[in-house]
Enzyme design. Structure first.
Site, PDB file in Angstrom:
ATOM      1  N   GLU A  32       0.818  -1.216   0.000  1.00  0.00           N
ATOM      2  CA  GLU A  32       0.000   0.000   0.000  1.00  0.00           C
ATOM      3  C   GLU A  32       0.850   1.264   0.000  1.00  0.00           C
ATOM      4  O   GLU A  32       1.871   1.339   0.682  1.00  0.00           O
ATOM      5  CB  GLU A  32      -0.910  -0.001   1.228  1.00  0.00           C
ATOM      6  CG  GLU A  32      -2.272   0.579   0.948  1.00  0.00           C
ATOM      7  CD  GLU A  32      -3.033  -0.236  -0.084  1.00  0.00           C
ATOM      8  OE1 GLU A  32      -3.132   0.231  -1.240  1.00  0.00           O
ATOM      9  OE2 GLU A  32      -3.523  -1.318   0.231  1.00  0.00           O
ATOM     10  N   GLY A 120     -17.653   4.450  -3.474  1.00  0.00           N
ATOM     11  CA  GLY A 120     -16.843   5.160  -2.491  1.00  0.00           C
ATOM     12  C   GLY A 120     -16.151   4.267  -1.488  1.00  0.00           C
ATOM     13  O   GLY A 120     -15.647   4.732  -0.472  1.00  0.00           O
ATOM     14  N   GLY A 122     -13.471   2.322  -2.123  1.00  0.00           N
ATOM     15  CA  GLY A 122     -12.064   2.096  -2.403  1.00  0.00           C
ATOM     16  C   GLY A 122     -11.797   0.798  -3.140  1.00  0.00           C
ATOM     17  O   GLY A 122     -10.670   0.318  -3.170  1.00  0.00           O
ATOM     18  N   LEU A 123     -12.823   0.228  -3.777  1.00  0.00           N
ATOM     19  CA  LEU A 123     -12.653  -1.013  -4.535  1.00  0.00           C
ATOM     20  C   LEU A 123     -12.583  -0.759  -6.036  1.00  0.00           C
ATOM     21  O   LEU A 123     -12.738  -1.668  -6.839  1.00  0.00           O
ATOM     22  CB  LEU A 123     -13.794  -1.995  -4.218  1.00  0.00           C
ATOM     23  CG  LEU A 123     -13.949  -2.395  -2.758  1.00  0.00           C
ATOM     24  CD1 LEU A 123     -15.117  -3.356  -2.584  1.00  0.00           C
ATOM     25  CD2 LEU A 123     -12.670  -3.009  -2.209  1.00  0.00           C
ATOM     26  N   SER A 124     -12.374   0.494  -6.403  1.00  0.00           N
ATOM     27  CA  SER A 124     -12.123   0.880  -7.799  1.00  0.00           C
ATOM     28  C   SER A 124     -13.333   0.752  -8.711  1.00  0.00           C
ATOM     29  O   SER A 124     -13.252   0.225  -9.820  1.00  0.00           O
ATOM     30  CB  SER A 124     -10.947   0.077  -8.387  1.00  0.00           C
ATOM     31  OG  SER A 124      -9.761   0.413  -7.731  1.00  0.00           O
ATOM     32  N   SER A 125     -14.463   1.280  -8.253  1.00  0.00           N
ATOM     33  CA  SER A 125     -15.636   1.308  -9.130  1.00  0.00           C
ATOM     34  C   SER A 125     -15.393   2.207 -10.335  1.00  0.00           C
ATOM     35  O   SER A 125     -15.863   1.915 -11.435  1.00  0.00           O
ATOM     36  CB  SER A 125     -16.869   1.777  -8.355  1.00  0.00           C
ATOM     37  OG  SER A 125     -16.648   3.045  -7.762  1.00  0.00           O
ATOM     38  N   SER A 126     -14.645   3.286 -10.177  1.00  0.00           N
ATOM     39  CA  SER A 126     -14.395   4.187 -11.308  1.00  0.00           C
ATOM     40  C   SER A 126     -13.529   3.503 -12.357  1.00  0.00           C
ATOM     41  O   SER A 126     -13.793   3.603 -13.563  1.00  0.00           O
ATOM     42  CB  SER A 126     -13.735   5.489 -10.833  1.00  0.00           C
ATOM     43  OG  SER A 126     -12.483   5.248 -10.226  1.00  0.00           O
ATOM     44  N   GLU A 158      -8.627   9.231 -15.885  1.00  0.00           N
ATOM     45  CA  GLU A 158      -8.655   9.542 -14.455  1.00  0.00           C
ATOM     46  C   GLU A 158      -7.839  10.798 -14.149  1.00  0.00           C
ATOM     47  O   GLU A 158      -8.269  11.680 -13.403  1.00  0.00           O
ATOM     48  CB  GLU A 158      -8.105   8.350 -13.674  1.00  0.00           C
ATOM     49  CG  GLU A 158      -8.454   8.330 -12.207  1.00  0.00           C
ATOM     50  CD  GLU A 158      -9.850   7.796 -11.920  1.00  0.00           C
ATOM     51  OE1 GLU A 158     -10.605   8.513 -11.248  1.00  0.00           O
ATOM     52  OE2 GLU A 158     -10.189   6.682 -12.347  1.00  0.00           O
ATOM     53  N   ASP A 170      -5.020   0.468 -10.360  1.00  0.00           N
ATOM     54  CA  ASP A 170      -6.432   0.090 -10.391  1.00  0.00           C
ATOM     55  C   ASP A 170      -6.854  -0.386 -11.775  1.00  0.00           C
ATOM     56  O   ASP A 170      -7.448  -1.458 -11.932  1.00  0.00           O
ATOM     57  CB  ASP A 170      -7.306   1.264  -9.960  1.00  0.00           C
ATOM     58  CG  ASP A 170      -7.098   1.646  -8.510  1.00  0.00           C
ATOM     59  OD1 ASP A 170      -6.358   0.920  -7.814  1.00  0.00           O
ATOM     60  OD2 ASP A 170      -7.661   2.658  -8.079  1.00  0.00           O
TER      61      ASP A 170
END
Length: 387
Positions: A32, A120, A122-126, A158, A170
């Site tokens: 991380e 939101g 933090g699992l990279s939906s975007s 992004e 990501d």
């Protein structure tokens, strides 16, 4: 799920869908705040993700609909696009902008998006939205881009279209993910190696703290600056380009060059974490889940005390996991200050784990987290309409 989405597409657009694609979300198993320090990370694709159901139209119009958001948009095919407001549609529009700026001939599309990734978290939906859109466009219109080119394009969306200064991990993970494998990825060279993950009788638990990550961006930029300061201090005597160019032994020899104690702690986390990723890959090669779990706990401890990007919510999840003998390891994942933690939990104990962890967390924090059971899945691809 597929048949439900096809039915919804038919209800919204009054016609049968032509294709359905899926892009997963991702978790970073270990490594991380390494991506901007030139080191190793170990993400994997998960079985939660974003679906895109679509059909080419002859109207030269892109129609965006979602089962997750109320806002929708119809926009004509044009030579360039600009970000507008904070709508979710900016992500697929940014991808379309990359394609038209690259001179690719597109047609209008009727599109329906649905994601089962918590927004939101933090699992990279975007990244999932970006990659599924790019993969679909590349496939439908025979654009000829490689998967790596799509990843780089989506990172540009992004960074340049959306305006977030994030790394490439990501998009890479959701594009290149493989079932039951993690990706040992060098964030500098983009060289990667799939690493087999034999979870045995364990399952990957994803625990969403349900705390919005409002501080993440400002603190993220602060940590980037602190790492740059640490690197500059070490470069007084070391010929290195990134903190992760050295190992822990070398850092211990030269850490005196860093006179700011806070900056020294940041560098210590980054360099030791990079070493932990190497050790984690070895543990997985040896099918040693317990050792991998120990490294997860060590990673979280470092993020909590050296890098200081955790928070009481994430720490509460990990503290509970340490008390549960059916958990091999746990850590925060992502930027921190909220978002998600992950844990390796005995599969036959998951329901009890979820119930007890939620009770413990709610008692400490005052509201409930969410727990999800996930497998490690494949990256982006087309699904069969018959599934």
């Amino acid at each position: 799920m597929t048949s439900h989405l096809l039915q919804k597409f038919n209800e919204i657009y009054g016609q049968q869908a032509g294709h359905i694609y899926f892009s997963p979300g991702r978790v970073n198993l270990i490594g991380e705040h390494i991506d901007y320090n030139g080191g190793l990370v170990m993400p994997c694709a998960i079985t939660l993700g974003t679906y895109l159901v679509l059909k080419v139209n002859n109207n030269g119009v892109f129609r965006f609909r979602s089962l997750n958001f109320d806002d929708s948009l119809d926009i004509e095919l044009q030579s360039s696009y600009e970000k507008k407001g904070k709508s979710w549609t900016n992500y697929p529009i940014g991808v379309i902008d990359q394609f038209v700026n690259g001179g690719k001939a597109l047609q209008g599309l009727d599109m329906l998006f649905y994601g089962n990734i918590p927004i939101g978290s933090g699992l990279s939906s975007s990244a999932a939205i970006e990659i599924v859109t790019a993969f679909a466009l590349n496939d439908l219109f025979n654009c000829g881009y490689s998967k790596l080119q799509l990843v780089k394009m989506c990172k540009a969306v992004e960074n340049d279209f959306i305006g977030l200064n994030s790394g490439i991990m990501d998009q890479f993970a959701v594009a290149f993910g493989e079932k039951d494998k993690a990706l040992l990825l060098n964030c500098d060279t983009l060289d990667y190696k799939p690493v087999n993950i034999n979870l045995g009788d364990f399952v990957l638990a994803i625990i969403n703290t349900n705390k919005p990550r409002k501080l993440a961006e400002s603190k993220y930029n602060e940590r980037v600056e602190e790492c740059a300061n640490a690197l500059k201090a070490l470069q007084q005597e070391l010929d290195i380009n990134y903190l992760c160019d050295i190992d822990t032994k070398t850092f211990n020899q030269y850490q005196h060059l860093i006179t700011n104690e806070v900056v020294k702690k940041r560098a210590q986390h980054v360099i030791e974490e990079n070493d932990r990723v190497r050790h984690a890959a070895t543990a997985l090669d040896n099918n040693d889940i317990l050792e991998f779990g120990r490294l997860m706990y060590a990673s979280h401890n470092s993020l909590q005390y050296l890098y200081e990007v955790s928070g009481v919510e994430l720490d509460t999840v990990v503290d509970y996991c340490k008390t549960n003998e059916r958990v091999a390891g746990a850590r925060m994942t992502g930027a921190g200050f909220g978002g998600c933690a992950i844990a390796l939990v005995k599969a036959d104990h998951f329901e009890d784990f979820s119930k007890n962890m939620i009770e413990y967390y709610t008692g400490k924090i005052g509201y409930a987290p969410s727990a999800y059971r996930s497998l490690i899945g494949d990256g982006v691809g087309e699904l069969s309409l018959a599934e």
